[in-house]
Motif scaffolding. Structure first.
Motif, PDB file in Angstrom:
ATOM      1  N   GLY A   1      18.178  21.890  42.838  1.00 48.37           N
ATOM      2  CA  GLY A   1      19.026  22.482  41.809  1.00 48.37           C
ATOM      3  C   GLY A   1      19.429  23.876  42.243  1.00 48.37           C
TER       4      GLY A   1
ATOM      5  N   ASN B   1      15.827  16.459  40.566  1.00 46.96           N
ATOM      6  CA  ASN B   1      15.937  16.704  42.002  1.00 46.96           C
ATOM      7  C   ASN B   1      14.693  16.261  42.752  1.00 46.96           C
ATOM      8  OD1 ASN B   1      18.576  18.262  42.596  1.00 46.96           O
ATOM      9  ND2 ASN B   1      17.778  19.229  40.746  1.00 46.96           N
TER      10      ASN B   1
ATOM     11  N   GLU C   1      25.166  15.914  39.854  1.00 48.49           N
ATOM     12  CA  GLU C   1      24.002  16.008  38.972  1.00 48.49           C
ATOM     13  C   GLU C   1      23.570  14.607  38.566  1.00 48.49           C
ATOM     14  OE1 GLU C   1      23.531  19.454  36.189  1.00 48.49           O
ATOM     15  OE2 GLU C   1      23.750  17.869  34.696  1.00 48.49           O
TER      16      GLU C   1
ATOM     17  N   ASP D   1      14.056  22.995  38.553  1.00 48.71           N
ATOM     18  CA  ASP D   1      14.336  21.575  38.362  1.00 48.71           C
ATOM     19  C   ASP D   1      13.520  21.070  37.198  1.00 48.71           C
ATOM     20  OD1 ASP D   1      15.207  18.940  38.865  1.00 48.71           O
ATOM     21  OD2 ASP D   1      13.493  18.563  40.179  1.00 48.71           O
TER      22      ASP D   1
ATOM     23  N   ASP E   1      23.655  20.438  41.399  1.00 51.84           N
ATOM     24  CA  ASP E   1      22.660  20.231  42.441  1.00 51.84           C
ATOM     25  C   ASP E   1      23.330  20.084  43.811  1.00 51.84           C
ATOM     26  OD1 ASP E   1      20.884  20.127  40.283  1.00 51.84           O
ATOM     27  OD2 ASP E   1      21.090  17.951  40.127  1.00 51.84           O
TER      28      ASP E   1
END
Length: 367
Positions: free
Chosen positions: A305, A282, A267, A310, A360
């Protein structure tokens, strides 16, 4: 199948493996029927549906994100709230969870289903704090580029339900906590700011279990790649840094990549300008990777994600290749407006809610 379609298929294989319904259903074989089910987080509805399909009728409360509380049986109480910035419904959700825990009878069994997003979706504030304080805190945290552990520590400081607070109100005999992890290290005290964590002292029986994580998603994506005949060069949790640092690191790896697949999870963080445009971390990472591989033929990268959203957008992330980076991209990246740029070049990854949330996932393919 195009290379972009193949990359998306591998990304989706990773997400499907940690679906909230499937992961919960698989974890219930040795769990006795509860007297109450509480589910909180973005995949809360999918997790609750699995439990109800397994056990039959059980009083159930689901606290989840807007438009995520679907396909639940009649009689399930659903509170939808705002994410990533909490709103008044978040306070209603947190209070309802606390009151439900307090109302459990002696000898009763609570099944608590916890997943990412709970930090924003459910809150019950300590006296002296207001919704305005909570909203301001979350907006500040989202713009400062802090990692999830640091963010959640600040959230717990004003909460009655975070950091073990929710279960400190439990009055029954037994608690089973099943959690889908969206944090590094899969620590129950960090997932949802610890809304499913055990309090420092307690007298009830307790069982806690992580039932899905980023590692599970990456493993499924790499397995799907191998089944499809690709050589897998990387399966790493390597996204835990500022998105520009992550893109520089991954960009170097991608430019030197032999034909095959790389899979990364984690992440990244983003420090936002005063007036950010459209997008999330993202989409920002995807566009930054587009810059890194600009002009390098044969590479396609999907960044998304795993929850299907996102930031405050309806996209999960982006799909980039050697031609994505073009005029206007630099300005979009600087203005935190990556989503608008990717939309204009038809490079958004849009999946809708996925029923899970394990941070993610990045999948890269090179011919």
């Amino acid at each position: 199948m195009t290379q972009a379609e193949q990359a998306i298929k591998l990304w989706q294989a990773g997400v499907a493996a940690v679906d909230g319904y499937t992961a919960t259903q698989s974890a219930l074989s040795d769990v006795p029927k509860p007297d109450r089910i509480l589910a909180v987080g973005k995949p809360a509805a999918a997790m609750a549906r699995a439990a109800l399909d397994h056990f039959g009728i059980v009083p159930t409360l689901v606290v989840t994100k807007d438009d995520h509380g679907r396909n639940l049986p009649d009689g399930v109480e659903v509170i939808e709230a705002s994410h990533p910035v909490p709103d008044g419904r978040s306070l209603a959700g947190g209070r309802a969870l606390r009151l439900a825990a307090e109302a459990m009878q002696p000898g009763s069994h609570l099944l608590l289903l916890v997943s990412g997003g709970a930090s924003s979706l459910a809150e019950d504030l300590l006296p002296g704090n207001s919704l305005e304080d909570l909203e301001a805190l979350n907006r500040s945290l989202l713009s400062e580029g802090l990692d999830i552990t640091a963010m959640n520590a600040k959230r717990r400081a004003m909460s009655r339900v975070k950091g073990g607070g929710l279960l400190s109100h439990f009055t029954g005999k037994k608690v089973t906590v099943l959690a889908i992890s969206d944090v590094p290290g899969d620590n129950l005290h960090v997932i949802g700011s610890g809304i499913g964590a055990l309090p420092d002292t307690y007298t009830f029986e307790a069982t806690t279990r992580i039932i899905a994580s980023n590692a599970h998603a990456r493993a499924a994506a790499t397995n799907a790649a191998q089944v499809a005949g690709f050589t897998v060069h990387a399966d790493e949790e390597a996204l835990h840094d500022d998105y520009l640092a992550v893109s520089a690191y991954l960009g170097s790896r991608l430019r030197q990549m032999d034909p095959g697949v790389m899979v990364f999870g984690g992440e990244p963080t983003v420090v936002l300008p005063d007036n950010p445009g459209r997008g999330g971390r993202n989409q920002a990472l995807a566009l930054a990777l587009g810059r890194e591989i600009s002009g390098v033929s044969g590479i396609t990268v999907v960044v998304g994600g795993t929850d299907g959203t996102d930031g405050p957008t309806n996209a999960a992330g982006g799909i980039v290749d050697s031609s994505t980076w073009a005029e206007g991209a630099e300005t979009a990246l600087e203005n935190a407006d990556s989503g608008s740029y990717l939309d204009n070049v038809d490079a958004l990854l849009v999946t809708g809610p996925t029923g899970t949330n394990v941070m993610d996932l990045v999948v890269a393919i090179r011919r």
